[in-house]
Design a protein around this motif. Sequence first.
Motif, PDB file in Angstrom:
ATOM      1  N   VAL A 186       0.855  -1.177   0.000  1.00 46.64           N
ATOM      2  CA  VAL A 186       0.000   0.000   0.000  1.00 46.64           C
ATOM      3  C   VAL A 186       0.899   1.239   0.000  1.00 46.64           C
ATOM      4  O   VAL A 186       1.570   1.523   0.992  1.00 46.64           O
ATOM      5  CB  VAL A 186      -0.934   0.035   1.227  1.00 46.64           C
ATOM      6  CG1 VAL A 186      -1.839   1.269   1.175  1.00 46.64           C
ATOM      7  CG2 VAL A 186      -1.769  -1.235   1.305  1.00 46.64           C
ATOM      8  N   ILE A 187       0.929   1.942  -1.106  1.00 47.73           N
ATOM      9  CA  ILE A 187       1.786   3.132  -1.221  1.00 47.73           C
ATOM     10  C   ILE A 187       1.062   4.348  -0.657  1.00 47.73           C
ATOM     11  O   ILE A 187      -0.039   4.702  -1.105  1.00 47.73           O
ATOM     12  CB  ILE A 187       2.193   3.389  -2.679  1.00 47.73           C
ATOM     13  CG1 ILE A 187       3.072   2.243  -3.188  1.00 47.73           C
ATOM     14  CG2 ILE A 187       2.919   4.731  -2.812  1.00 47.73           C
ATOM     15  CD1 ILE A 187       3.480   2.372  -4.642  1.00 47.73           C
ATOM     16  N   VAL A 188       1.676   4.982   0.335  1.00 43.01           N
ATOM     17  CA  VAL A 188       1.196   6.245   0.896  1.00 43.01           C
ATOM     18  C   VAL A 188       2.199   7.318   0.462  1.00 43.01           C
ATOM     19  O   VAL A 188       3.372   7.235   0.832  1.00 43.01           O
ATOM     20  CB  VAL A 188       1.104   6.186   2.430  1.00 43.01           C
ATOM     21  CG1 VAL A 188       0.752   7.556   3.000  1.00 43.01           C
ATOM     22  CG2 VAL A 188       0.061   5.153   2.851  1.00 43.01           C
ATOM     23  N   PRO A 189       1.772   8.316  -0.314  1.00 41.64           N
ATOM     24  CA  PRO A 189       2.731   9.259  -0.898  1.00 41.64           C
ATOM     25  C   PRO A 189       3.154  10.399   0.025  1.00 41.64           C
ATOM     26  O   PRO A 189       3.460  11.493  -0.449  1.00 41.64           O
ATOM     27  CB  PRO A 189       1.973   9.781  -2.116  1.00 41.64           C
ATOM     28  CG  PRO A 189       0.551   9.773  -1.686  1.00 41.64           C
ATOM     29  CD  PRO A 189       0.404   8.552  -0.808  1.00 41.64           C
ATOM     30  N   PHE A 190       3.166  10.132   1.324  1.00 36.26           N
ATOM     31  CA  PHE A 190       3.550  11.131   2.316  1.00 36.26           C
ATOM     32  C   PHE A 190       4.401  10.471   3.399  1.00 36.26           C
ATOM     33  O   PHE A 190       4.357   9.249   3.573  1.00 36.26           O
ATOM     34  CB  PHE A 190       2.311  11.780   2.941  1.00 36.26           C
ATOM     35  CG  PHE A 190       1.416  12.446   1.934  1.00 36.26           C
ATOM     36  CD1 PHE A 190       1.764  13.670   1.379  1.00 36.26           C
ATOM     37  CD2 PHE A 190       0.243  11.834   1.523  1.00 36.26           C
ATOM     38  CE1 PHE A 190       0.955  14.277   0.441  1.00 36.26           C
ATOM     39  CE2 PHE A 190      -0.572  12.432   0.577  1.00 36.26           C
ATOM     40  CZ  PHE A 190      -0.218  13.662   0.032  1.00 36.26           C
ATOM     41  N   PRO A 191       5.151  11.265   4.163  1.00 35.03           N
ATOM     42  CA  PRO A 191       5.987  10.695   5.221  1.00 35.03           C
ATOM     43  C   PRO A 191       5.157  10.045   6.325  1.00 35.03           C
ATOM     44  O   PRO A 191       3.953  10.330   6.461  1.00 35.03           O
ATOM     45  CB  PRO A 191       6.759  11.912   5.754  1.00 35.03           C
ATOM     46  CG  PRO A 191       6.687  12.930   4.671  1.00 35.03           C
ATOM     47  CD  PRO A 191       5.366  12.713   4.000  1.00 35.03           C
ATOM     48  N   PRO A 192       5.775   9.200   7.149  1.00 33.71           N
ATOM     49  CA  PRO A 192       5.068   8.575   8.269  1.00 33.71           C
ATOM     50  C   PRO A 192       4.603   9.614   9.285  1.00 33.71           C
ATOM     51  O   PRO A 192       5.205  10.671   9.443  1.00 33.71           O
ATOM     52  CB  PRO A 192       6.122   7.654   8.885  1.00 33.71           C
ATOM     53  CG  PRO A 192       7.140   7.457   7.820  1.00 33.71           C
ATOM     54  CD  PRO A 192       7.157   8.724   7.017  1.00 33.71           C
ATOM     55  N   GLY A 193       3.503   9.298   9.954  1.00 36.78           N
ATOM     56  CA  GLY A 193       3.054  10.117  11.065  1.00 36.78           C
ATOM     57  C   GLY A 193       1.979  11.116  10.747  1.00 36.78           C
ATOM     58  O   GLY A 193       1.319  11.637  11.656  1.00 36.78           O
ATOM     59  N   GLY A 194       1.751  11.427   9.491  1.00 36.32           N
ATOM     60  CA  GLY A 194       0.717  12.384   9.122  1.00 36.32           C
ATOM     61  C   GLY A 194      -0.671  11.764   9.148  1.00 36.32           C
ATOM     62  O   GLY A 194      -0.838  10.562   9.373  1.00 36.32           O
ATOM     63  N   GLY A 195      -1.677  12.596   8.882  1.00 38.80           N
ATOM     64  CA  GLY A 195      -3.050  12.121   8.934  1.00 38.80           C
ATOM     65  C   GLY A 195      -3.338  11.029   7.929  1.00 38.80           C
ATOM     66  O   GLY A 195      -3.989  10.020   8.241  1.00 38.80           O
ATOM     67  N   THR A 196      -2.865  11.195   6.689  1.00 38.99           N
ATOM     68  CA  THR A 196      -3.096  10.178   5.656  1.00 38.99           C
ATOM     69  C   THR A 196      -2.419   8.869   6.027  1.00 38.99           C
ATOM     70  O   THR A 196      -2.985   7.779   5.851  1.00 38.99           O
ATOM     71  CB  THR A 196      -2.593  10.674   4.299  1.00 38.99           C
ATOM     72  OG1 THR A 196      -3.294  11.871   3.939  1.00 38.99           O
ATOM     73  CG2 THR A 196      -2.817   9.628   3.219  1.00 38.99           C
TER      74      THR A 196
END
Length: 341
Positions: free
Chosen positions: A51-61
Amino acid sequence: MVSLQSMGLSPAEGTYRRRSVLIAGLVLGLGLAAGPVPALAQEYPDRVIQVIVPFPPGGGTDTVSRAVSDLMGRDLGQPLIVENRGGANGAIGTQMAAAAEPDGYTLYIGNLGTMAITPNLDPNVHYDPLKNFVAITQINASSTVLVVNPKLGIKTFEEFVAYAKANPGKLNYASSSPATILPMEMLKQMAGLDLVHIPYKGSGPAMTDILAGHVDVMFGGALATVPHVKSGALIGLAVAGSTRTKVLPDLPTVAESGYPDFAADSWNGIFAPAGTSPEIIVKLNKAAVVALKDPDVAARMENEGAVVIANSAEDFAAYVAAEHAKWKAVIAALPGDIKLD
């Protein structure tokens, strides 16, 4: 023993029949030796799903993606592993997901920014949100809150609009990202308001200055603004989203306050690369909807000012297309001095 004559076959016909039976047996034997066709014998999924999340760890997404992925993995019988691929306002991870094999083993968490704003802002992004992805389901929707400093003496949304129209260029608004600039610019376009834009490099400094009275008004994220509205440090006027937020249930939407076409929801959703089979999409949608209806997941989102959506793949695809078109029009009409990068 049965003779060829008793079967009504000539010697030539008998030879042909024996050869046909022999060939059929060889073909069947080779098929059994090679094993069944993998696509038919192996039921999806049979291995880990990325599952690719295009933001750094720890954010809302990232946070919501991990909660939903864990529960989907339980339902599907295979783990869903989140991989953070941040950079370029989400474009790097999004491009990676768009180029992945459409086999159901790479999913992608997109949001308002990556699927409707960035593609309309940056001509250099190498993906098309409507052509390179297939929608699975919308995870949630959340709203920014329109707030003013109490020193203005403004108590309602209607008073704000009236004051701004009577005093063009006198009020200023703070912003910290496209998600807080664009709702205000859309409101300015619809209501014919003249507000001075004060950009900030982060939501923290923007919030500090509106609390101190250095700026007058802003759209702020619910999680950051709600405590100040409840304490009276800021006056809440309206929410930008299509529905009221449960954390401020008495606050109307902008649409309810006289601008029915106004809706500026922030949202997250699950996608797969274009070309992923419809059967896999159906299975993923079912698992995602089950995960999103988990009471703990729903409660966590509500505490952050969001609501669970969990719609069909078809409804989500239509929504993404509408969001892309809406923000494309708003961005095209922006004044030349507004910079979103």
